[in-house]
Write a protein that holds these residues in place. Structure first.
Motif, PDB file in Angstrom:
ATOM      1  N   ARG A   9       2.610   6.074  -7.245  1.00 48.79           N
ATOM      2  CA  ARG A   9       1.501   7.157  -7.986  1.00 48.79           C
ATOM      3  C   ARG A   9       1.992   8.494  -7.821  1.00 48.79           C
ATOM      4  N   ASP A  10       2.964   8.961  -6.559  1.00 53.25           N
ATOM      5  CA  ASP A  10       3.213  10.291  -6.417  1.00 53.25           C
ATOM      6  C   ASP A  10       4.576  10.453  -7.207  1.00 53.25           C
ATOM      7  N   SER A  53       1.462   3.988  -3.020  1.00 56.87           N
ATOM      8  CA  SER A  53       1.203   5.369  -2.767  1.00 56.87           C
ATOM      9  C   SER A  53       2.436   6.106  -3.200  1.00 56.87           C
ATOM     10  N   THR A 101       0.776  -1.448   0.000  1.00 60.51           N
ATOM     11  CA  THR A 101      -0.131  -0.047   0.048  1.00 60.51           C
ATOM     12  C   THR A 101       0.705   1.262   0.131  1.00 60.51           C
ATOM     13  N   ASN A 102       1.972   1.366   0.797  1.00 59.42           N
ATOM     14  CA  ASN A 102       2.969   2.332   0.955  1.00 59.42           C
ATOM     15  C   ASN A 102       3.537   2.423  -0.486  1.00 59.42           C
TER      16      ASN A 102
END
Length: 147
Positions: free
Chosen positions: A71-72, A68, A64-65
């Motif tokens: 995507r950034d 994230s 999950t991290n």
């Protein structure tokens, strides 16, 4: 593409895609008018990312991290590196524990005659129920130290 096509393209089973949606690891796929999931190349790339991360042993929370951060586009790479280094340390700890278990079992096997007699140091050690991890200087059935 539908879920079956996305599964084939990503290497992630349809069941796992549904599970990843359920736990919030991936965003829910768009739905068609007939309520079927509709996946695009971006969705498939995320599924491939997840599959690769799972193959490297990352937890769902770590993935999950990582997702994230992936995507950034303005992310600092040090955050990604920290996650990877923490995971390497965890893997190395698990490898050391498994090596200690193998060493203990190798030692116990060496102590066992493996013949027709009922005496078995392996079973005696298991019955002793020593809760300490393998390879931490525990005594074997014959009084020797294992690991």
């Amino acid at each position: 593409m539908n879920i079956g096509q996305a599964a084939r393209a990503s290497g992630v089973s349809a069941k796992m895609i549904r599970y990843y949606e359920q736990i919030g690891l991936v965003r829910p796929a768009e739905r068609t008018d007939s309520n079927y999931r509709s996946f695009d190349e971006k969705n498939v790339n995320e599924l491939r990312f997840i599959k690769r991360a799972r193959n490297l042993g990352f937890s769902v929370e770590e993935i999950t991290n990582l997702l994230s951060l992936w995507r950034d586009r303005a992310r600092p790479s040090r955050e990604v590196k920290a996650i990877a280094e923490d995971h390497v340390a965890e893997l190395e700890g698990r490898i050391a524990e498994m090596q200690a278990m193998a060493d203990t079992l190798r030692h116990l096997s060496g102590c066992c005659a493996g013949d027709d007699r009922p005496d078995c140091p392996i079973l005696m050690d298991l019955a002793a129920g020593d809760p300490r991890p393998a390879g931490t200087g525990r005594r074997t059935a014959k009084g020797r130290f294992g690991g």
